[in-house]
Design a protein around this motif. Structure first.
Motif, mmCIF file in Angstrom:
data_model
loop_
_atom_site.group_PDB
_atom_site.id
_atom_site.type_symbol
_atom_site.label_atom_id
_atom_site.label_comp_id
_atom_site.label_asym_id
_atom_site.label_seq_id
_atom_site.Cartn_x
_atom_site.Cartn_y
_atom_site.Cartn_z
ATOM 1 N N VAL A 290 1.028 -1.174 -0.025
ATOM 2 C CA VAL A 290 0.126 0.014 -0.089
ATOM 3 C C VAL A 290 0.935 1.320 -0.179
ATOM 4 O O VAL A 290 0.333 2.044 -0.663
ATOM 5 C CB VAL A 290 -1.083 -0.006 1.161
ATOM 6 N N ASN A 291 1.817 1.387 0.832
ATOM 7 C CA ASN A 291 2.850 2.468 0.800
ATOM 8 C C ASN A 291 3.533 2.606 -0.294
ATOM 9 O O ASN A 291 3.698 3.680 -0.765
ATOM 10 C CB ASN A 291 3.692 2.118 2.003
ATOM 11 N N GLY A 293 2.114 2.339 -3.272
ATOM 12 C CA GLY A 293 1.164 2.776 -4.234
ATOM 13 C C GLY A 293 0.665 1.631 -5.121
ATOM 14 O O GLY A 293 0.046 2.004 -6.036
ATOM 15 N N ALA A 330 -7.342 2.070 3.611
ATOM 16 C CA ALA A 330 -6.403 2.704 2.368
ATOM 17 C C ALA A 330 -7.042 2.256 1.030
ATOM 18 O O ALA A 330 -7.061 2.827 0.077
ATOM 19 C CB ALA A 330 -5.368 2.091 2.402
ATOM 20 N N ILE A 333 -9.972 4.270 0.097
ATOM 21 C CA ILE A 333 -9.749 5.856 -0.360
ATOM 22 C C ILE A 333 -8.957 5.811 -1.858
ATOM 23 O O ILE A 333 -8.953 6.843 -2.176
ATOM 24 C CB ILE A 333 -8.998 6.751 0.617
ATOM 25 N N SER A 334 -8.392 4.788 -1.912
ATOM 26 C CA SER A 334 -7.859 4.659 -3.358
ATOM 27 C C SER A 334 -8.873 4.226 -4.404
ATOM 28 O O SER A 334 -8.615 4.032 -5.549
ATOM 29 C CB SER A 334 -6.861 3.397 -3.413
ATOM 30 N N LEU B 117 -3.592 8.367 11.594
ATOM 31 C CA LEU B 117 -4.083 7.444 10.498
ATOM 32 C C LEU B 117 -4.722 8.382 9.527
ATOM 33 O O LEU B 117 -4.540 8.104 8.249
ATOM 34 C CB LEU B 117 -5.335 6.780 11.307
ATOM 35 N N TYR B 120 -1.594 9.354 7.607
ATOM 36 C CA TYR B 120 -1.434 8.164 6.571
ATOM 37 C C TYR B 120 -2.293 7.725 5.389
ATOM 38 O O TYR B 120 -1.751 7.619 4.418
ATOM 39 C CB TYR B 120 -1.311 6.900 7.665
ATOM 40 N N LEU B 121 -3.500 8.217 5.921
ATOM 41 C CA LEU B 121 -4.392 7.829 4.436
ATOM 42 C C LEU B 121 -4.007 8.996 3.570
ATOM 43 O O LEU B 121 -4.251 8.790 2.193
ATOM 44 C CB LEU B 121 -5.832 7.816 5.023
ATOM 45 N N LYS B 122 -3.966 10.126 3.989
ATOM 46 C CA LYS B 122 -3.735 11.226 3.054
ATOM 47 C C LYS B 122 -2.447 10.937 2.365
ATOM 48 O O LYS B 122 -2.340 10.966 1.017
ATOM 49 C CB LYS B 122 -3.516 12.493 3.826
ATOM 50 N N VAL B 124 -1.161 8.133 1.931
ATOM 51 C CA VAL B 124 -1.361 6.777 0.780
ATOM 52 C C VAL B 124 -2.106 7.463 -0.368
ATOM 53 O O VAL B 124 -1.699 7.093 -1.619
ATOM 54 C CB VAL B 124 -2.103 5.576 1.502
ATOM 55 N N SER B 125 -3.051 8.149 -0.092
ATOM 56 C CA SER B 125 -3.810 8.850 -1.534
ATOM 57 C C SER B 125 -2.907 9.772 -2.424
ATOM 58 O O SER B 125 -3.042 9.469 -3.389
ATOM 59 C CB SER B 125 -5.180 9.446 -1.343
ATOM 60 N N THR B 127 0.482 9.305 -2.588
ATOM 61 C CA THR B 127 1.247 8.459 -3.326
ATOM 62 C C THR B 127 0.661 7.708 -4.466
ATOM 63 O O THR B 127 1.126 7.408 -5.534
ATOM 64 C CB THR B 127 1.775 7.098 -2.416
#
Lengths: 509, 362
Positions: A290-291, A293, A330, A333-334, B117, B120-122, B124-125, B127
């Motif tokens: 996930v990190n 991408g 995650a 939000i993707s 969190l 982190y989610l921000k 991730v989005s 990236t």
């Protein structure tokens, strides 16, 4: 004079033999001729030609045999029964490279059909000679030997173990580093076939240092090579956490993500298979993906292909979301959920739909936020229709039921739950009404909406056994409203009112 | 005696009186007795009551004092417990306050940090967006490359076709097929034909092998035969599993340097090279490059007119002076003539390579 005549006889015979064997080899390239050839008894004729003095005839005879054995397994069995293999193996060690190529082709053609035939090849000691061929300096010979070893190792774990015991793995790793693309392809495919059976075999391949070279070859522009390399890496990574970690340490991310954008469909499929095999082991590995991408890349890849190519990507999203709620968030939000619901509705095959349903269930089961994210995209009615439809396979029904249950138990988004009141079967209705009974006591706007949308009316119409859980839920919903309203909406209220009108005697003054 | 008489006279009376009085007294006796009893009982009662009242009073006082004492004890106990309880409640309340703060802090910081969190989610989005952009660029680049390769291939094909069809070019007299006079502009093929260079007639000649001199035969061994890896294998690598020979042995035998015979090792142009060498030496020594003419022809500075038979349109034929065989260069397979080659003696090649020591100086 007589000497020349005598020699002429021999020359004619040689010419005839050469012509025969070349014609047979040419005819054997067309499948429609092979039946005829088989009925004409070509096997028994080719066998002595393998022992001919002239090298060209030997090589062409071997080539013809290989083409025949390639066609179907009866002919391959005939090759084995005719005791041709020991002769081939013996001469493999001695002859020149054309013969070696042809003999390795025969071994490959025989070994590819079934495990018994491959076992027959191993029993006549062909593995050692094939491994010696892998050391030859001609790349064609190496390719043929590697191909034969790959086909033998493909069938089951014992045969793979035999191939590894013959010492093939280090040589295959050397073959991968050769500059010829065809040889790289075949060596990568052979390593993939060896390592797919068990963790020990995969560990043997890793110990020979294959991962670093395979990881370098991901960047190669040839798409068939990429296919084989990605498949080899995914067969290695699928067995255990340690192997997956070693594959990841070879720094394949983010390079693997470029393969997800390749033109070739199978490269996309193999790349998403590799990412799936890595993601399924532990939450840390999924977090790593996930990190980097990877989730966004996989979602885009799912969007750009159709059918079975999508399946590994869908499963990868399910695995990532299953580990923990942060990872599921995650995925959300993707923009994974709209894509998955598109897959669910438009794919014709049941097993892909089942995978999409499972993945959605894993995303939505963690917290009300997650369930809301899934419910907002209107996938719940689709899941319900899949569960109820008689055409869905059992697997699909089971998976969609589980997904619905998991999501409903956490869903507090009432507009999505309301359609369920109308057409859900009783076992799901229980959960829906339960959720309403949890949310309504605390939210006045929701109560109002519930009444105006006709939900209260529907709840009154539900017949439940007294004392069951459903009745308790219905009672707790009714307790949120004043009695008149509950009575107003109860079924048959208009009839009771009319009865009262009938029985009323107006006072006569 | 009087008294006695009196007494006796009175005895009846006395007896009567005695009886009377006794009976009367009897009548009153009960009454009086009852009265006396009543009075006495009343008085005793009063006495007792007074005594009891006193007792009551005293007992009350004692009880009062005792009760007050014990009540005070109880009260003190109650107060003690109440004050303990109050203190404990206070401590509990304070401890709850502290624990509440600490638990909130701990959960927020270590177990579930909402802001972390969110960050982190921000991240991730972000990236994801970056990766999506990068992949789009990569796909675009690939497409562009492919298109370019396609265009180049097309160009090459058209070029080759134009070179093959160069004879369709239009001349001043005859307009070519792509340059019809009824057209406004010539067809683009016309321009392409103008630019194209005609293909040369390929003589069927043997493909020239690159002439490799024998001294670096090792360098010309194919790159495929020797496995090259960027990382050298470790020195203490154990033997590969299987029926392999020792790698040094194998490499020695495989890359044994060529030991050519003298005949092969000598270059064939030796004679020519020797002639060149002589000529060079002579040129070095010469002061003047002109041929030294004999004195008898000193005055003969006329140009030599060759025979018509042995001359061609463009100057003297080289046949008869430079070469003496009939040659037809068009029929040659390769474009070189025969060379005069003097091979070296085979005898000397075996020198020192035979096993026998016959003829060697000990």
């Amino acid at each position: 004079m007589s000497q020349r005549q005598v020699l002429q006889v021999f020359e004619q015979y040689q010419k005839a033999r050469t012509q025969f064997v070349q014609m047979v080899a040419e005819l054997a390239t067309r499948p429609q001729n092979i039946e005829t050839l088989q009925n004409a008894g070509v096997m028994s004729l080719l066998r002595p030609l393998l022992l001919d003095v002239v090298p060209t005839i030997q090589q062409t005879a071997a080539l013809a045999l290989g083409r025949l054995a390639n066609y179907n397994d009866e002919l391959a069995e005939a090759v084995v029964k005719g005791d041709i293999l020991p002769q081939l193996v013996y001469s493999l060690a001695e002859q020149n490279r054309f013969y070696k190529k042809a003999a390795a082709f025969v071994l490959r053609a025989v070994g590819k059909h079934s495990p018994q035939l491959a076992q027959a090849i191993v029993d006549c000691g062909a593995l050692d000679t094939l491994v010696i061929c892998l050391e030859d300096f001609d790349p064609g010979v190496k390719e043929a030997a590697a191909w034969a070893l790959g086909y033998i190792a493909r069938h089951n774990a014992e045969l793979s173990q035999a191939v590894v015991d013959a010492g093939a793995v280090p040589l295959l790793v050397l073959c991968i580093q050769e500059p010829e693309i065809a040889l790289k392809r075949i060596a990568a495919s052979a390593l993939s076939d060896i390592s797919k059976h068990s963790p020990e075999l995969a560990q043997t391949v890793v110990d020979a240092g294959a991962i670093a070279h395979l990881a370098q070859m991901i960047l190669n522009p040839d798409s068939k090579l990429k296919n084989q390399v990605l498949s080899a890496l995914s067969q290695i990574a699928k067995h255990s956490v340690d192997l997956a970690e070693m594959v990841v340490e070879a720094e394949i991310f983010p390079v693997v993500l470029t393969c997800l954008k390749d033109k070739d469909e199978y490269v996309k499929k193999n790349a998403s298979t590799l990412i799936r095999e890595i993601a399924k082991h532990t939450p840390e590995l999924s977090q790593l993906i996930v990190n980097a991408g990877g989730v966004a890349a996989v979602i885009d890849c799912i969007g750009s292909c159709k059918g079975n190519i999508r399946l590994p990507g869908i499963m990868m999203l399910g695995y990532v979301a299953a580990h923990s709620e942060n990872l599921a968030m995650a995925v959300i939000i993707s923009k994974g959920v709209p894509q998955l619901s598109v897959c669910l509705s438009e794919e014709p095959e049941d097993h892909i739909k089942a995978a999409a349903a499972w993945a959605l269930g894993q995303i939505g089961r963690h917290t009300p936020e997650h369930a809301r994210a899934v419910a907002v995209t209107n996938t719940l009615p689709v899941l319900l229709s899949l569960y109820m439809s008689t055409e869905s396979s059992e697997d699909l029904q089971v998976k969609s039921k589980k997904a619905i249950k998991n999501i409903l138990q956490k869903c507090t988004y009432l507009p999505a739950l309301e359609p369920f009141l109308y057409d859900a079967p009783p076992n799901i209705l229980k959960h829906v009404v339960g959720q309403f009974s949890k949310v309504l006591p605390h939210d006045s706007k929701a109560r109002r909406l519930f009444v105006t949308s006709g939900g209260l009316k529907k709840v009154q119409e539900i017949k439940a056994e007294p004392g069951s859980l459903l009745q308790e839920y219905i009672n707790s919903i009714n307790n949120c409203y004043p009695e008149e309203i509950v009575r107003y909406y109860s079924p048959g209220y208009s009839d009771t009112l009319l009865q009262r009108v009938d029985s009323y005697q107006p006072l006569t003054h | 005696m009087a008294t006695l008489a009196r007494l006796q006279a009175r005895s009846k009376f006395v007896a009567q009186q005695y009886y009377f009085r006794n009976s009367v007294v009897d009548i009153f006796r009960k009454k009086e007795y009852d009265a006396a009893v009543k009075i006495q009982s009343w008085f005793r009662g009063c006495q007792v009551r007074a005594y009891i009242r006193n007792l009551h009073r005293v007992t009350t006082i004692i009880q009062k004092w005792w009760r007050s004492y014990s009540g005070r004890q109880k009260y003190q106990l109650i107060v003690k417990f109440a004050s303990c309880a109050m203190k404990m409640n206070l401590y509990n309340a304070m401890a709850v306050r502290i624990q509440r703060r600490w638990r909130g802090y701990r959960i927020r910081k270590y177990c579930f940090n909402y802001f972390y969190l969110k960050e982190y989610l921000k991240a991730v989005s972000e990236t994801n967006d970056a990766i999506r952009e990068a992949l789009e660029e990569f796909a675009e680049m690939k497409e562009r490359e492919e298109k370019k390769a396609d265009l180049e291939r097309e160009e090459k094909k058209r070029d080759y076709q134009a070179r093959k069809m160069h004879y369709l070019l239009s001349t001043k007299q005859i307009p070519g097929i792509y340059n019809s006079p009824f057209r406004k502009d010539p067809d683009p093929w016309e321009l392409r034909l103008q630019k194209a260079k005609p293909l040369t007639y390929q003589r069927s000649k043997v493909k020239q092998k690159r002439c490799i001199s024998l001294s670096n035969w090792l360098a010309c061994t194919s790159a495929r035969s020797f496995p090259r890896s960027e990382i050298l294998p470790p020195i203490d690598r154990k033997q590969c599993q299987g029926p392999f020979r020792d790698i040094t042995e194998v490499l020695e035998q495989r890359y044994k340097p060529l030991e050519p015979t003298l005949r092969v090792a000598d270059p064939t142009s030796e004679l020519k090279a020797a002639r060149e060498e002589v000529r060079r030496q002579a040129w070095m020594r010469n002061v003047n490059d002109n041929m030294f003419l004999p004195f008898s022809s000193y005055h003969k500075n006329k140009k030599y007119i060759p025979l018509m038979h042995s001359s061609s349109k463009y100057g003297p034929n080289s046949y008869g002076s430079q070469h003496f065989r009939d040659e037809n260069p068009k029929k040659w397979i390769c474009d070189k003539d025969f060379q005069t080659v003097l091979p070296s003696f085979d005898l000397f090649s075996k020198y020192g390579k035979l096993y026998s020591k016959a003829g060697q100086i000990i």
